[in-house]
Write a protein that holds these residues in place. Structure first.
Motif, PDB file in Angstrom:
ATOM      1  N   TYR A   1       2.210   5.830  40.126  1.00 22.78           N
ATOM      2  CA  TYR A   1       1.304   4.750  39.735  1.00 22.78           C
ATOM      3  C   TYR A   1       0.629   4.209  40.997  1.00 22.78           C
ATOM      4  O   TYR A   1       1.271   4.083  42.033  1.00 22.78           O
ATOM      5  CB  TYR A   1       2.110   3.643  39.049  1.00 22.78           C
TER       6      TYR A   1
ATOM      7  N   GLY B   1      11.103  -7.838  38.135  1.00 25.67           N
ATOM      8  CA  GLY B   1       9.725  -7.610  37.693  1.00 25.67           C
ATOM      9  C   GLY B   1       9.748  -6.852  36.375  1.00 25.67           C
ATOM     10  O   GLY B   1      10.723  -6.154  36.062  1.00 25.67           O
ATOM     11  N   SER B   2       8.684  -6.995  35.572  1.00 25.84           N
ATOM     12  CA  SER B   2       8.748  -6.290  34.285  1.00 25.84           C
ATOM     13  C   SER B   2       8.589  -4.785  34.463  1.00 25.84           C
ATOM     14  O   SER B   2       8.977  -4.007  33.592  1.00 25.84           O
ATOM     15  CB  SER B   2       7.801  -6.881  33.239  1.00 25.84           C
ATOM     16  N   ASP B   3       8.065  -4.335  35.603  1.00 19.81           N
ATOM     17  CA  ASP B   3       8.044  -2.884  35.851  1.00 19.81           C
ATOM     18  C   ASP B   3       9.470  -2.327  35.840  1.00 19.81           C
ATOM     19  O   ASP B   3       9.743  -1.273  35.245  1.00 19.81           O
ATOM     20  CB  ASP B   3       7.405  -2.571  37.209  1.00 19.81           C
TER      21      ASP B   3
ATOM     22  N   LEU C   1      10.751  -2.542  32.243  1.00 15.12           N
ATOM     23  CA  LEU C   1      10.159  -1.501  31.390  1.00 15.12           C
ATOM     24  C   LEU C   1      10.732  -0.122  31.725  1.00 15.12           C
ATOM     25  O   LEU C   1      11.036   0.668  30.826  1.00 15.12           O
ATOM     26  CB  LEU C   1       8.633  -1.501  31.542  1.00 15.12           C
TER      27      LEU C   1
ATOM     28  N   TYR D   1      -1.612   0.450  30.020  1.00 15.96           N
ATOM     29  CA  TYR D   1      -1.017   0.313  31.357  1.00 15.96           C
ATOM     30  C   TYR D   1      -0.665   1.706  31.887  1.00 15.96           C
ATOM     31  O   TYR D   1       0.129   2.429  31.276  1.00 15.96           O
ATOM     32  CB  TYR D   1       0.225  -0.560  31.242  1.00 15.96           C
TER      33      TYR D   1
ATOM     34  N   TYR E   1       2.945   3.712  32.154  1.00 15.46           N
ATOM     35  CA  TYR E   1       3.766   4.338  31.092  1.00 15.46           C
ATOM     36  C   TYR E   1       3.923   5.853  31.282  1.00 15.46           C
ATOM     37  O   TYR E   1       5.046   6.369  31.224  1.00 15.46           O
ATOM     38  CB  TYR E   1       3.216   4.022  29.686  1.00 15.46           C
TER      39      TYR E   1
ATOM     40  N   ALA F   1       1.034  -2.550  24.695  1.00 17.39           N
ATOM     41  CA  ALA F   1       0.810  -3.731  25.539  1.00 17.39           C
ATOM     42  C   ALA F   1      -0.082  -4.676  24.740  1.00 17.39           C
ATOM     43  O   ALA F   1      -1.139  -4.279  24.250  1.00 17.39           O
ATOM     44  CB  ALA F   1       0.125  -3.334  26.844  1.00 17.39           C
TER      45      ALA F   1
ATOM     46  N   ALA G   1      -3.804  -3.882  28.495  1.00 20.69           N
ATOM     47  CA  ALA G   1      -4.409  -3.785  29.827  1.00 20.69           C
ATOM     48  C   ALA G   1      -4.865  -2.342  30.014  1.00 20.69           C
ATOM     49  O   ALA G   1      -4.160  -1.437  29.579  1.00 20.69           O
ATOM     50  CB  ALA G   1      -3.382  -4.135  30.895  1.00 20.69           C
TER      51      ALA G   1
ATOM     52  N   ASP H   1       4.791  -4.947  25.217  1.00 24.30           N
ATOM     53  CA  ASP H   1       4.698  -5.396  26.621  1.00 24.30           C
ATOM     54  C   ASP H   1       3.751  -6.601  26.655  1.00 24.30           C
ATOM     55  O   ASP H   1       2.539  -6.462  26.514  1.00 24.30           O
ATOM     56  CB  ASP H   1       4.163  -4.218  27.451  1.00 24.30           C
TER      57      ASP H   1
ATOM     58  N   ALA I   1       2.969  -8.765  29.132  1.00 19.51           N
ATOM     59  CA  ALA I   1       2.740  -9.259  30.501  1.00 19.51           C
ATOM     60  C   ALA I   1       1.694 -10.382  30.525  1.00 19.51           C
ATOM     61  O   ALA I   1       1.767 -11.287  31.344  1.00 19.51           O
ATOM     62  CB  ALA I   1       2.314  -8.104  31.406  1.00 19.51           C
ATOM     63  N   TYR I   2       0.707 -10.289  29.622  1.00 18.42           N
ATOM     64  CA  TYR I   2      -0.420 -11.243  29.673  1.00 18.42           C
ATOM     65  C   TYR I   2      -0.443 -12.206  28.493  1.00 18.42           C
ATOM     66  O   TYR I   2      -1.424 -12.914  28.303  1.00 18.42           O
ATOM     67  CB  TYR I   2      -1.747 -10.460  29.732  1.00 18.42           C
TER      68      TYR I   2
ATOM     69  N   THR J   1       6.753 -11.237  31.893  1.00 20.56           N
ATOM     70  CA  THR J   1       6.862 -11.279  33.357  1.00 20.56           C
ATOM     71  C   THR J   1       6.559 -12.665  33.901  1.00 20.56           C
ATOM     72  O   THR J   1       5.833 -13.434  33.273  1.00 20.56           O
ATOM     73  CB  THR J   1       5.900 -10.257  33.995  1.00 20.56           C
TER      74      THR J   1
ATOM     75  N   SER K   1       5.105 -12.725  36.822  1.00 22.16           N
ATOM     76  CA  SER K   1       4.108 -12.378  37.836  1.00 22.16           C
ATOM     77  C   SER K   1       2.734 -12.971  37.570  1.00 22.16           C
ATOM     78  O   SER K   1       1.969 -13.194  38.504  1.00 22.16           O
ATOM     79  CB  SER K   1       3.945 -10.859  37.914  1.00 22.16           C
ATOM     80  N   LYS K   2       2.405 -13.170  36.307  1.00 22.41           N
ATOM     81  CA  LYS K   2       1.025 -13.557  35.971  1.00 22.41           C
ATOM     82  C   LYS K   2       0.957 -15.053  35.640  1.00 22.41           C
ATOM     83  O   LYS K   2       0.490 -15.829  36.449  1.00 22.41           O
ATOM     84  CB  LYS K   2       0.531 -12.724  34.781  1.00 22.41           C
TER      85      LYS K   2
ATOM     86  N   ARG L   1       9.151 -11.046  41.955  1.00 21.74           N
ATOM     87  CA  ARG L   1       9.616  -9.965  41.086  1.00 21.74           C
ATOM     88  C   ARG L   1      10.633 -10.452  40.049  1.00 21.74           C
ATOM     89  O   ARG L   1      11.846 -10.280  40.198  1.00 21.74           O
ATOM     90  CB  ARG L   1      10.227  -8.800  41.918  1.00 21.74           C
TER      91      ARG L   1
HETATM   92  N1  PMP Z   1       2.804  -4.589  32.084  1.00 20.41           N
HETATM   93  C1  PMP Z   1       1.478  -4.636  32.271  1.00 20.41           C
HETATM   94  C2  PMP Z   1       0.588  -4.348  31.116  1.00 20.41           C
HETATM   95  C3  PMP Z   1       0.954  -4.929  33.535  1.00 20.41           C
HETATM   96  O1  PMP Z   1      -0.359  -4.945  33.737  1.00 20.41           O
HETATM   97  C4  PMP Z   1       1.848  -5.207  34.597  1.00 20.41           C
HETATM   98  C5  PMP Z   1       1.311  -5.561  35.973  1.00 20.41           C
HETATM   99  N2  PMP Z   1       0.868  -4.522  36.752  1.00 20.41           N
HETATM  100  C6  PMP Z   1       3.213  -5.118  34.349  1.00 20.41           C
HETATM  101  C7  PMP Z   1       3.667  -4.830  33.085  1.00 20.41           C
HETATM  102  C8  PMP Z   1       4.251  -5.289  35.435  1.00 20.41           C
HETATM  103  O2  PMP Z   1       4.212  -6.501  36.096  1.00 20.41           O
HETATM  104  P1  PMP Z   1       5.436  -6.994  36.972  1.00 20.41           P
HETATM  105  O3  PMP Z   1       6.252  -5.820  37.376  1.00 20.41           O
HETATM  106  O4  PMP Z   1       4.821  -7.703  38.103  1.00 20.41           O
HETATM  107  O5  PMP Z   1       6.215  -7.905  36.066  1.00 20.41           O
END
Ligand code: PMP
Length: 350
Positions: free
Chosen positions: A13, A83-85, A88, A109, A112, A149, A153, A179, A181-182, A205, A207-208, A216
């Protein structure tokens, strides 16, 4: 035979560029332009460094409990990760062990397929329509798991719970990951559906919407059995993914609902203003339910605009991928940052 034959062969990625300088406007990684809640900064500045000699709580229990309380679940329904990465990736490992392909949209995203490759999970992508909409009817086919998602995204489009329900109803024999995230920027969370669907997993997450990308923190919600499988996957890989500072700072963030709401409102107001300004310049973009927009100009190439903006020290994201290679993904920054972006675009688009 050489040792080189045994190295991983994978296309990783690629995250948004992190330029090696400070004086520029960074709208390429969907970060939040505002700082985390003041209590988060307090926790960090007052943290007792001596405590680091011990391992952290392996399951980040104080944070899982705080998150559970906020969303009206119990700690057994919450998994916390780096972090959600990370969350996931563990979900893919824990839930997708079928010979049938995991399915998700072709435009989504781009991590995946990387996890599928790394974990050797078969997958198939399902095309979104011309307007980037995901059609729930397309997800009524044999599969080893579903990932959606929502908001999606990089399209920024969110779908309602009727859509998620339709996918869940058609896929009772697979784990369905949503997912989110947003989601805080305008989506509708599927968390309330957890009581009805035992195969649903929702990931979120910090993060946003919580401005903590640098720390993280991500989490997953699901029934007890699902969450236990995630802890088992974690404990087969890394027992202590969350450090002590992150656990405490995460709790502090969750406790300040007012700051969270106020920050979201600012980002949403700037996003809606950016959307109007871009449309007035001739850009086309869907209504965004996220902290970024996904815009195209029929008369200018996205790649050229991206390069031009970079010369003006404004970084946005461009993907040279089929179907979206004339689009820019622009993160919502502060009002001042977005004013600078709009001024630069007005110089470019005559
Ligand atoms: N899911 C989606 C759809 C994302 O865009 C992102 C950010 N790149 C993430 C998960 C992961 O974000 P993070 O690891 O910062 O929680």
């Amino acid at each position: 035979m050489s040792w080189r034959d045994n190295l991983i062969k994978i296309e990783p990625y690629v995250a948004g560029e992190q330029p090696n300088k400070t004086d520029f406007i960074k709208l390429n990684a969907n970060e939040n332009p505002y700082p985390p809640a003041p209590e988060v900064l307090d926790v960090i500045s007052k943290f007792n460094g001596g405590a680091l000699k011990k391992y952290p709580d392996a399951d980040a229990k104080p944070l899982a409990s705080a998150i559970a309380e906020r969303v009206g679940l119990t700690r057994e329904n919450v998994f916390v990760g780096n972090g959600s990465d990370d969350v996931l990736a563990l979900c893919f490992r824990a839930f997708f062990n079928s010979d049938k392909p995991v399915i998700y949209p072709d435009i989504t995203y781009s991590f995946y397929p990387v996890w599928c490759d790394m974990l050797r999970i078969p997958f198939e992508t399902i095309p979104v329509d011309e307007s980037f909409n995901i059609n729930a009817a397309d997800y009524k086919r044999p599969n080893g798991g579903v990932v959606i998602a929502n908001p999606n995204a990089p399209t920024s489009i969110a779908r309602g719970l009727d859509f998620i329900r339709e996918i869940l109803d058609a896929n009772q024999d697979s784990v369905v990951i949503v997912d989110e995230a947003y989601v805080d920027f305008g989506g509708e969370s599927a968390v309330p559906l957890l009581s009805e669907y035992e195969n649903l997993v929702v990931t979120q997450t910090f993060s946003k919407s919580r401005s903590m990308a640098g720390m993280r923190i991500g989490c997953a919600f699901g029934n007890k059995e699902i969450i236990s499988a995630l802890y088992a996957a974690k404990d087969s890989y890394n027992s202590y993914p969350m450090d002590m500072v992150a656990i405490e700072a995460g709790v502090a963030s969750v406790k300040n609902e007012e700051y969270f709401r106020a920050t979201l409102a600012k980002v949403i107001a700037t996003r809606d203003r950016l959307t109007k300004e871009l449309r007035a310049m001739g850009f086309e973009l869907p209504d965004s339910c996220a902290n970024f927009v996904f815009a195209e100009h029929k008369d200018y190439r996205a790649k050229d605009i991206c390069e031009y903006l970079k010369m003006r020290d404004i970084y946005v994201r461009y993907f040279s991928k089929p179907r979206i290679d004339n689009r820019l993904r622009i993160t919502v920054g502060t009002d001042e940052e977005i004013d600078a972006l709009i001024a630069a675009l007005k110089d470019y688009i005559k």
